[in-house]
Design a protein around this motif. Structure first.
Motif, PDB file in Angstrom:
ATOM      1  N   ARG A  63       0.856  -1.191   0.000  1.00  0.00           N
ATOM      2  CA  ARG A  63       0.000   0.000   0.000  1.00  0.00           C
ATOM      3  C   ARG A  63       0.888   1.234   0.000  1.00  0.00           C
ATOM      4  O   ARG A  63       1.888   1.275   0.704  1.00  0.00           O
ATOM      5  CB  ARG A  63      -0.879   0.028   1.247  1.00  0.00           C
ATOM      6  CG  ARG A  63      -1.917  -1.051   1.257  1.00  0.00           C
ATOM      7  CD  ARG A  63      -2.841  -0.920   2.408  1.00  0.00           C
ATOM      8  NE  ARG A  63      -2.095  -0.865   3.659  1.00  0.00           N
ATOM      9  CZ  ARG A  63      -2.633  -0.806   4.846  1.00  0.00           C
ATOM     10  NH1 ARG A  63      -3.923  -0.785   4.988  1.00  0.00           N
ATOM     11  NH2 ARG A  63      -1.898  -0.761   5.931  1.00  0.00           N
ATOM     12  N   PRO A  64       0.517   2.244  -0.781  1.00  0.00           N
ATOM     13  CA  PRO A  64       1.326   3.455  -0.768  1.00  0.00           C
ATOM     14  C   PRO A  64       1.247   4.112   0.611  1.00  0.00           C
ATOM     15  O   PRO A  64       0.202   4.138   1.241  1.00  0.00           O
ATOM     16  CB  PRO A  64       0.694   4.346  -1.842  1.00  0.00           C
ATOM     17  CG  PRO A  64      -0.666   3.786  -2.068  1.00  0.00           C
ATOM     18  CD  PRO A  64      -0.626   2.341  -1.663  1.00  0.00           C
ATOM     19  N   ALA A  65       2.390   4.584   1.059  1.00  0.00           N
ATOM     20  CA  ALA A  65       2.437   5.231   2.370  1.00  0.00           C
ATOM     21  C   ALA A  65       1.728   6.576   2.298  1.00  0.00           C
ATOM     22  O   ALA A  65       1.960   7.371   1.393  1.00  0.00           O
ATOM     23  CB  ALA A  65       3.885   5.431   2.801  1.00  0.00           C
ATOM     24  N   THR A  66       0.845   6.796   3.247  1.00  0.00           N
ATOM     25  CA  THR A  66       0.159   8.075   3.290  1.00  0.00           C
ATOM     26  C   THR A  66       0.975   9.027   4.150  1.00  0.00           C
ATOM     27  O   THR A  66       1.501   8.641   5.185  1.00  0.00           O
ATOM     28  CB  THR A  66      -1.254   7.925   3.873  1.00  0.00           C
ATOM     29  OG1 THR A  66      -1.162   7.275   5.144  1.00  0.00           O
ATOM     30  CG2 THR A  66      -2.139   7.099   2.972  1.00  0.00           C
ATOM     31  N   THR A  67       1.085  10.241   3.689  1.00  0.00           N
ATOM     32  CA  THR A  67       1.820  11.258   4.428  1.00  0.00           C
ATOM     33  C   THR A  67       0.880  12.413   4.695  1.00  0.00           C
ATOM     34  O   THR A  67       0.165  12.860   3.810  1.00  0.00           O
ATOM     35  CB  THR A  67       3.031  11.769   3.615  1.00  0.00           C
ATOM     36  OG1 THR A  67       3.875  10.671   3.303  1.00  0.00           O
ATOM     37  CG2 THR A  67       3.818  12.799   4.405  1.00  0.00           C
ATOM     38  N   ALA A  68       0.886  12.870   5.909  1.00  0.00           N
ATOM     39  CA  ALA A  68       0.099  14.045   6.268  1.00  0.00           C
ATOM     40  C   ALA A  68       1.039  15.071   6.871  1.00  0.00           C
ATOM     41  O   ALA A  68       2.034  14.720   7.500  1.00  0.00           O
ATOM     42  CB  ALA A  68      -0.992  13.669   7.268  1.00  0.00           C
ATOM     43  N   THR A  69       0.711  16.339   6.667  1.00  0.00           N
ATOM     44  CA  THR A  69       1.514  17.420   7.228  1.00  0.00           C
ATOM     45  C   THR A  69       0.636  18.291   8.097  1.00  0.00           C
ATOM     46  O   THR A  69      -0.461  18.679   7.694  1.00  0.00           O
ATOM     47  CB  THR A  69       2.145  18.275   6.111  1.00  0.00           C
ATOM     48  OG1 THR A  69       2.950  17.435   5.281  1.00  0.00           O
ATOM     49  CG2 THR A  69       2.996  19.389   6.684  1.00  0.00           C
TER      50      THR A  69
END
Length: 178
Positions: A63-69
């Motif tokens: 699964r693509p890694a989700t990134t939040a800022t």
């Protein structure tokens, strides 16, 4: 050298990613303990990418890694209660305080990469009681990090890898009491 060349050498990031993918497949019930051991040996001894690919065949798609800022130029950043923590979380604050309470958070993955980019001001992170905290990638400018490691009291705690840079503030990390 072509980055897609299967014979190019394996780096630490590639190897760590493959190990994490195998661990996720094992905890998800896709491979047995014996198969995990065998594939881990292949990954840890692999020298080229084609050798890594052999160890990762027939695993579920990654699964693509989700990134939040989360960011603020000034003021406070405050997260607490039940909230969803992505695989990669970046927190940026030039001036002000940062307080992340992860004690009741829902983790998408068993490993979370938390990147801090804090200028001035204090930072405080409360981690779950059974969490494992890794600080090797964090650079501090003025004051050291205050953190007293704790032995996990049971299985199931997330690993929180904290990286980034702290300017003139202090970061305090503590484990939740419950």
């Amino acid at each position: 050298m072509d980055p897609d060349d299967p014979s190019r050498l394996v780096g630490d990031d590639d190897r760590n990613s493959a190990v994490q993918r195998l661990q996720n497949a094992y905890t998800g019930g896709f491979i047995s303990h014996e198969e995990l051991d065998e594939r881990l040996h292949q990954v840890l001894t692999a020298k080229a990418h084609n050798e890594l690919e052999v160890a990762l065949t027939a695993l579920p798609a990654e699964r693509p890694a989700t990134t939040a800022t989360i960011g603020a130029a000034g003021g406070r950043i405050h997260r607490r209660g039940v909230w969803k923590v992505p695989r990669k979380l970046k927190v940026e604050s030039a001036f002000g305080r940062v307080h992340l309470d992860l004690s009741k958070a829902i983790f998408e993955e068993s490993v979370v990469d938390l990147e801090l980019q804090l200028g001035t001001g204090k930072g405080r992170i409360t981690v779950p009681r059974n969490a494992i905290v890794e600080l090797e990638g964090l650079q501090t400018g003025w004051k050291d990090v205050r953190y007293k490691p704790r032995q996990p009291t049971g299985p199931g705690g997330p690993t929180i890898r904290i990286t980034g840079a702290m300017g003139f503030g202090r970061l305090k990390i503590r484990h939740a009491r419950r």
